[in-house]
Design a protein around this motif. Structure first.
Motif, PDB file in Angstrom:
ATOM      1  N   GLU A  53       3.047 -13.951   8.286  1.00 36.10           N
ATOM      2  CA  GLU A  53       2.370 -12.917   8.241  1.00 36.10           C
ATOM      3  C   GLU A  53       2.905 -11.527   8.504  1.00 36.10           C
ATOM      4  O   GLU A  53       2.355 -10.614   7.733  1.00 36.10           O
ATOM      5  CB  GLU A  53       1.095 -12.991   9.150  1.00 36.10           C
ATOM      6  N   LYS A  54       3.865 -11.546   9.295  1.00 34.61           N
ATOM      7  CA  LYS A  54       4.576 -10.388   9.684  1.00 34.61           C
ATOM      8  C   LYS A  54       5.332  -9.869   8.291  1.00 34.61           C
ATOM      9  O   LYS A  54       5.358  -8.763   7.916  1.00 34.61           O
ATOM     10  CB  LYS A  54       5.190 -10.460  10.889  1.00 34.61           C
ATOM     11  N   ILE A  55       6.113 -10.964   7.887  1.00 34.89           N
ATOM     12  CA  ILE A  55       7.030 -10.832   6.636  1.00 34.89           C
ATOM     13  C   ILE A  55       6.226 -10.442   5.446  1.00 34.89           C
ATOM     14  O   ILE A  55       6.427  -9.550   4.675  1.00 34.89           O
ATOM     15  CB  ILE A  55       7.472 -12.206   6.442  1.00 34.89           C
ATOM     16  N   ASN A  56       5.086 -10.945   5.484  1.00 38.94           N
ATOM     17  CA  ASN A  56       3.877 -10.703   4.194  1.00 38.94           C
ATOM     18  C   ASN A  56       3.574  -9.231   4.249  1.00 38.94           C
ATOM     19  O   ASN A  56       3.555  -8.575   3.373  1.00 38.94           O
ATOM     20  CB  ASN A  56       2.704 -11.514   4.301  1.00 38.94           C
ATOM     21  N   ALA A  57       3.282  -8.842   5.467  1.00 39.60           N
ATOM     22  CA  ALA A  57       2.894  -7.363   5.569  1.00 39.60           C
ATOM     23  C   ALA A  57       3.866  -6.335   5.177  1.00 39.60           C
ATOM     24  O   ALA A  57       3.698  -5.476   4.843  1.00 39.60           O
ATOM     25  CB  ALA A  57       2.554  -7.199   7.019  1.00 39.60           C
ATOM     26  N   ALA A  58       5.187  -6.853   5.149  1.00 40.82           N
ATOM     27  CA  ALA A  58       6.129  -5.822   4.611  1.00 40.82           C
ATOM     28  C   ALA A  58       6.484  -6.027   3.112  1.00 40.82           C
ATOM     29  O   ALA A  58       7.443  -5.621   2.853  1.00 40.82           O
ATOM     30  CB  ALA A  58       7.628  -6.043   5.517  1.00 40.82           C
ATOM     31  N   GLY A  59       5.960  -7.247   2.598  1.00 37.70           N
ATOM     32  CA  GLY A  59       5.896  -7.343   1.227  1.00 37.70           C
ATOM     33  C   GLY A  59       7.345  -8.495   1.052  1.00 37.70           C
ATOM     34  O   GLY A  59       7.721  -8.418  -0.200  1.00 37.70           O
TER      35      GLY A  59
END
Length: 406
Positions: free
Chosen positions: A64-70
Motif C-alpha cells: 500500500e505504501k508502494i502504491n501511494a508512490a505510484g
C-alpha cells in the motif's frame, strides 16, 4: 498438470496484486519489464498460521505504501509491484512444490521465504536450482546459510549472539543464578537456539541440569516439566513456536515450577503468546531481533524512520509490530533497493546487488555476509511486565529493569 490440479483443489490460493485485490491462481508474466513479481509461499493455515499471517499483513501494508508512490523508481521509470501468494498449510514438502510452481508457472522475479529456518531451507534449495534470488526474513539459523547457497539472503542476524549476551546479562541481574534447564523443540530454529543457550550457559559457568528436545506436534509437556521440576533450576529456557510456548507456560504453572527466570523464545515477541497465557506472561523473558523503540532515521525504503513504520503499522492493525513484521517489511525494502541498484529485474544482476547490499532500513542496518546472513549486532532482551513488553537490553534502548518471577 495433475499436480497443478491437485494444488487448485486442495490449497487456499491467493494472488495479491497492486491494490491488494484478491484473485485466483493467475500467471503473472515476468517478461513484463514494468512489473516486479514477488512470489511468497506462506503458512496461512496449520501450525504456523499465526506467523504466516504476520508476513502477509506487513507485505500488504508495504505494498500500500508502494502504491501511494505510484510504484518504484528503476532506471528512470516507474515499475509496478505484484505479490503472488500460496498457502502451503505449514507442510514443508508442499512449500517446496509451491515455490517451484511460483518460479515455473507464475514466473516470479524473486522469492520471499516463509516463517522459520526449516521451511526456508527447503525453499532455498528450489530457488538455488532455478537461480532465483530469495530473501528470508524469519530464518536465523546458521545451518540454513551454510549450504553454499548463492541466491539466499536473510535479514535476521545469526541467533548465536543472542544466547551469550542473555547469559551474561542474567548473571549480572541475578548473582544467585547457578542452574538452568533447557527444553527445546526438535526443529531447525528452536533446536539451534536451545543448543546455543546450553553451550553459552556452560561457557558462562552455569550448570545445565536439564537439556532435552521435544518432538514437533507434542501436545503434553508434563513428563519433561516433572523432570525439570526435580532438577530445581533457577532458570527455565524453552524454545518453540507460539502454540508450543503457550502450552509450556501453562503446564509449568500447573505443575508448580517456580523459578526466578522463565525465558521463552520467541514467546513474548508475539502478541498471540501474551494473550494466550494471560497473567502467566508476566515476568517471562525472551530475545528478539528488533523492537520498535529503536530510533533509526534517514533510512532507505518505504519508511524513512522506525517511528514512521510504527505509526503506520499500529494505525492499520491496532497492535505493536514485532520482529517478524519489521524484518519482513525491511526485506521488501532491501529487494527494491537491489532492483534499483541493478537497474532491472535481471535475476543475476539483482542477486549481485543483494550480495553487495550495505544499507540502513527502518529495521536497522542490512549488510549481508559471505553466507548471505545479515551481520551480527546487539539484539534486544525483552520481558513482559504487567501487560506491556519492556526492553531490558541493550542499555541504549532499555526502558525497564529486569524483574524476577516470584
Amino acid at each position: 498438470m495433475v499436480m497443478e490440479m491437485t494444488f487448485k483443489k486442495r490449497l487456499a490460493v491467493t494472488a495479491v496484486t497492486m491494490g491488494m485485490a484478491m484473485a485466483g491462481s493467475v500467471g503473472l508474466a515476468s517478461a513484463d519489464d514494468d512489473v516486479l513479481v514477488i512470489g511468497a509461499p506462506l503458512a496461512l493455515t496449520g501450525g504456523l498460521a499465526d506467523e504466516g499471517k504476520k508476513q502477509q499483513d506487513v507485505w500488504k501494508l508495504w505494498l500500500e505504501k508502494i502504491n501511494a508512490a505510484g510504484g518504484i523508481d528503476v532506471a528512470g521509470k516507474k515499475m509496478q509491484v505484484k505479490f503472488v501468494e500460496y498457502d502451503y498449510q505449514t507442510d514443508g514438502k508442499r512449500a517446496g512444490q509451491l515455490a517451484e510452481k511460483l518460479i515455473t508457472d507464475d514466473e516470479v522475479d524473486v522469492i520471499m521465504a516463509p516463517f522459520g529456518s526449516g521451511h526456508t531451507k527447503i525453499i532455498a534449495a528450489v530457488a538455488e536450482r532455478y537461480q532465483v534470488p530469495m530473501l528470508a526474513c524469519v530464518a536465523s539459523s546458521v545451518s540454513v546459510y551454510d549450504q553454499g547457497f548463492k541466491y539466499l539472503f536473510g535479514t535476521l542476524a545469526p541467533n548465536t549472539g543472542m544466547t551469550e549476551s542473555m547469559v551474561e546479562f542474567f548473571k549480572e541481574k541475578n548473582p544467585e543464578l547457578k542452574k538452568v534447564a533447557v527444553y527445546g523443540r526438535d526443529d531447525v530454529f528452536p533446536k539451534s537456539m536451545a543448543t546455543a543457550l546450553a553451550n553459552s550457559a556452560e561457557s558462562g559457568g552455569l550448570d545445565v541440569v536439564y537439556n532435552e528436545l521435544y518432538a514437533v506436534g507434542t501436545m503434553d509437556h508434563s513428563a519433561a516439566i516433572s523432570a525439570i521440576k526435580s532438577a530445581n533450576p533457577d532458570w527455565v529456557y524453552m524454545t518453540g513456536y507460539t502454540q508450543d510456548l503457550i502450552l509450556g507456560r501453562k503446564q509449568l504453572a500447573d505443575m508448580g515450577v517456580n523459578t526466578p527466570i522463565v525465558t521463552m523464545v520467541t514467546g513474548p515477541a508475539y502478541r498471540e503468546y501474551t494473550e494466550g497465557v494471560g497473567e502467566l506472561a508476566d515476568g517471562v523473558t525472551s530475545s528478539t531481533w528488533w523492537h520498535h523503540s529503536t530510533a533509526y532515521t534517514n533510512a532507505v525504503g518505504a519508511w524513512s524512520t522506525t517511528a514512521d513504520f510504527y505509526a503506520d503499522f499500529t494505525a492499520a492493525y491496532k497492535s505493536d509490530p514485532d520482529y517478524v513484521s519489521a524484518s519482513c517489511a525491511a526485506a521488501a525494502d532491501v529487494l527494491v533497493n537491489a532492483v534499483q541498484v541493478a537497474g532491472s529485474k535481471d535475476k543475476q544482476a539483482v542477486r549481485d546487488a543483494l550480495a553487495a547490499t550495505d544499507i540502513l532500513t527502518f529495521y536497522g542496518p542490512i549488510d549481508f555476509g559471505d553466507n548471505g546472513m545479515n551481520q551480527g549486532r546487539e539484539m534486544p532482551i525483552i520481558q513482559v511486565q504487567g501487560e506491556e513488553i519492556k526492553v531490558l537490553y541493550p542499555a541504549s534502548i532499555a526502558d525497564a529493569e529486569m524483574k524476577m518471577i516470584k
